[in-house]
Design a protein around this motif. Sequence first.
Motif, PDB file in Angstrom:
ATOM      1  N   ALA A  43       0.862  -1.229   0.045  1.00 45.06           N
ATOM      2  CA  ALA A  43      -0.171   0.154  -0.095  1.00 45.06           C
ATOM      3  C   ALA A  43       0.808   1.118  -0.032  1.00 45.06           C
ATOM      4  O   ALA A  43       0.444   2.532  -0.657  1.00 45.06           O
ATOM      5  N   ALA A  44       1.853   1.355   0.741  1.00 41.95           N
ATOM      6  CA  ALA A  44       2.840   2.446   0.870  1.00 41.95           C
ATOM      7  C   ALA A  44       3.552   2.735  -0.258  1.00 41.95           C
ATOM      8  O   ALA A  44       3.771   3.918  -0.937  1.00 41.95           O
ATOM      9  N   VAL A  45       3.816   1.763  -1.356  1.00 39.95           N
ATOM     10  CA  VAL A  45       4.280   1.836  -2.763  1.00 39.95           C
ATOM     11  C   VAL A  45       3.440   2.112  -3.865  1.00 39.95           C
ATOM     12  O   VAL A  45       3.705   3.179  -4.515  1.00 39.95           O
ATOM     13  N   LEU A  46       2.320   1.527  -3.710  1.00 41.88           N
ATOM     14  CA  LEU A  46       1.156   1.925  -4.685  1.00 41.88           C
ATOM     15  C   LEU A  46       0.311   2.860  -4.423  1.00 41.88           C
ATOM     16  O   LEU A  46      -0.304   3.723  -5.524  1.00 41.88           O
ATOM     17  N   TRP A  47       0.206   3.153  -3.131  1.00 44.36           N
ATOM     18  CA  TRP A  47      -1.034   4.157  -2.736  1.00 44.36           C
ATOM     19  C   TRP A  47      -0.440   4.818  -1.588  1.00 44.36           C
ATOM     20  O   TRP A  47      -0.900   4.846  -0.484  1.00 44.36           O
ATOM     21  N   PRO A  48       0.677   5.819  -1.657  1.00 46.36           N
ATOM     22  CA  PRO A  48       1.186   6.384  -0.286  1.00 46.36           C
ATOM     23  C   PRO A  48       0.169   7.267   0.316  1.00 46.36           C
ATOM     24  O   PRO A  48       0.402   7.355   1.562  1.00 46.36           O
ATOM     25  N   SER A  49      -0.702   7.762  -0.302  1.00 41.19           N
ATOM     26  CA  SER A  49      -1.654   8.758   0.440  1.00 41.19           C
ATOM     27  C   SER A  49      -3.201   8.038   0.594  1.00 41.19           C
ATOM     28  O   SER A  49      -4.082   8.802   0.706  1.00 41.19           O
ATOM     29  N   ILE A  50      -2.979   6.841   0.717  1.00 43.35           N
ATOM     30  CA  ILE A  50      -4.091   6.107   1.070  1.00 43.35           C
ATOM     31  C   ILE A  50      -4.940   6.522   2.293  1.00 43.35           C
ATOM     32  O   ILE A  50      -4.417   6.633   3.269  1.00 43.35           O
ATOM     33  N   PRO A  51      -6.417   7.017   2.312  1.00 41.28           N
ATOM     34  CA  PRO A  51      -6.958   7.354   3.241  1.00 41.28           C
ATOM     35  C   PRO A  51      -7.106   6.313   4.542  1.00 41.28           C
ATOM     36  O   PRO A  51      -6.999   4.975   4.207  1.00 41.28           O
TER      37      PRO A  51
END
Length: 342
Positions: A43-51
């Motif tokens: 998630a940190a790699v693909l979607w750093p600003s994930i809610p």
Amino acid sequence: MKLRTHLWNHSEDRLRAPVRLVGGFFLIALLAVVGTVLTDVLAAVLWPSIPSAYYLVVTTVGLALGAVFGVVVVARTIDRRSLHDYGFRGGLAWWRDLFVGITLAVFVQAVVLGVELATGWAVVTDTTVASGGFVTLLVASVVLFAVVGFYEELVLRGVVLKNVAEGLAGRGAVTAVTVAVLVSSLLFGVIHLSNGGASLVSVSVIGFIALTVAASYVLTGRLGFAIGFHAGWNIAMGVLFGQPVSGITVPARVLAVDVTGPSLWTGGAFGPEAGLLGVAAGFLGLLGVLVYTRVVEGNLRIHPDILVPGRRVEDSVVEPPVHETGAGGGTFPDEASVEPRK
């Protein structure tokens, strides 16, 4: 040699039940942590600003995948059985159980909210509330609770309850199943201690509610009702009726409810699972399980599959010989006397 005898069942050619239980649960927990970490990194790699709402779903799915993979590994290497032996049997009956379990859970939660509204302990303040896009978060919330219902029932009822029951089968069906139900229910309550606002009261109430899903598994031999009831309970309580679910406020709610009634009854910020309404809901759910099982099974008895598994060793099937008569005329094995079928 004596130590090996205590650890290894030579007639079954596998570890004894207590060792299987402890070792298997540790392995499942370890792989669940690994699954959580891997999804965190992904998630940190693909979607750093994930809610945060979606992050909760992603990490829960990762945890569930790790736990389910752990169960597969445990089934093959430690329990040495097929996955269907954990309660995935019955064909269409399994899916019927799932549907009825969901329906009963929604009904029970509707009764809880109805009591709160009728007594003035709660008021509906809004509808279709979400911290972002309502539809997307609604789907994510449903997925979250469906995943939780599946993997927690698979581990706690499928693996834990079954192994405890098998290990004590020689002491009698009623004793074995009673202890197994209590152990799995208590463990279910304890794992919720990490939730915000958890207490000994919430652990006790959640453990009591768990008797409903444990009873459904013991009486039907299938896991469908337990999974449906567990998932439906959380979805109805949190997503449909806007109540906190074990201290967690769901990011998308069909109803927004302001609960102001006495915490002794409503559970306060933790939700009904920490109050007397949760206890009453557990009683209602258990009654529903008993009525349903009586109708579909024809009687109320300990299902033979709980204590008489078909165990796989390499390519052969091991079927325990009967040992004693159990409740409802069923017969149950002495774990130490299981022999391979030639």
